[in-house]
Design a protein around this motif. Sequence first.
Motif, PDB file in Angstrom:
ATOM      1  N   ASN A   1      -5.272 -14.524 -10.389  1.00 20.99           N
ATOM      2  CA  ASN A   1      -6.117 -13.190 -10.015  1.00 20.99           C
ATOM      3  C   ASN A   1      -6.697 -12.680 -11.451  1.00 20.99           C
ATOM      4  O   ASN A   1      -6.254 -11.909 -12.171  1.00 20.99           O
TER       5      ASN A   1
ATOM      6  N   LYS B   1      -9.505 -11.437 -12.263  1.00 21.23           N
ATOM      7  CA  LYS B   1     -10.085 -10.302 -12.544  1.00 21.23           C
ATOM      8  C   LYS B   1      -9.243  -9.112 -12.964  1.00 21.23           C
ATOM      9  O   LYS B   1      -9.521  -8.257 -13.814  1.00 21.23           O
TER      10      LYS B   1
ATOM     11  N   GLU C   1      -8.078  -9.535 -16.544  1.00 21.33           N
ATOM     12  CA  GLU C   1      -9.176  -9.244 -17.443  1.00 21.33           C
ATOM     13  C   GLU C   1      -9.197  -7.432 -17.661  1.00 21.33           C
ATOM     14  O   GLU C   1      -9.225  -7.149 -18.570  1.00 21.33           O
TER      15      GLU C   1
END
Length: 108
Positions: A14, A16, A19
């Motif tokens: 994952n 995202k 981030e």
Amino acid sequence: MVGGPLLQAACFDNYKLVEIIVTKVPSSIYYHHENGKNILHVAVENRSNNVFKFVSQMNQHSHHLVTSIDSSNNTMLHLAGKLSEENELKKTFGAALNMQEELRWFED
């Protein structure tokens, strides 16, 4: 503490969420599990290609993370050389397809 969720996100590729966490808490990139594995160790071990690419592009952190050793004296390269977990290999059928999947990860 955001380290646990960060490594969990890395387990499941994952990127995202990784981030978001790293952007909000930059020091979390250095978090390591009690077994000494950092985010790159987890990404390589779980074949999380997107997380690996994201973290590798962070030049200011990559050297430290790449050269880190876990509690079993494994580097990122040791973990990359090991076979995927059985549940990952069961997604494809047959020895040839399993080998192809391992080669794909290695080439990425």
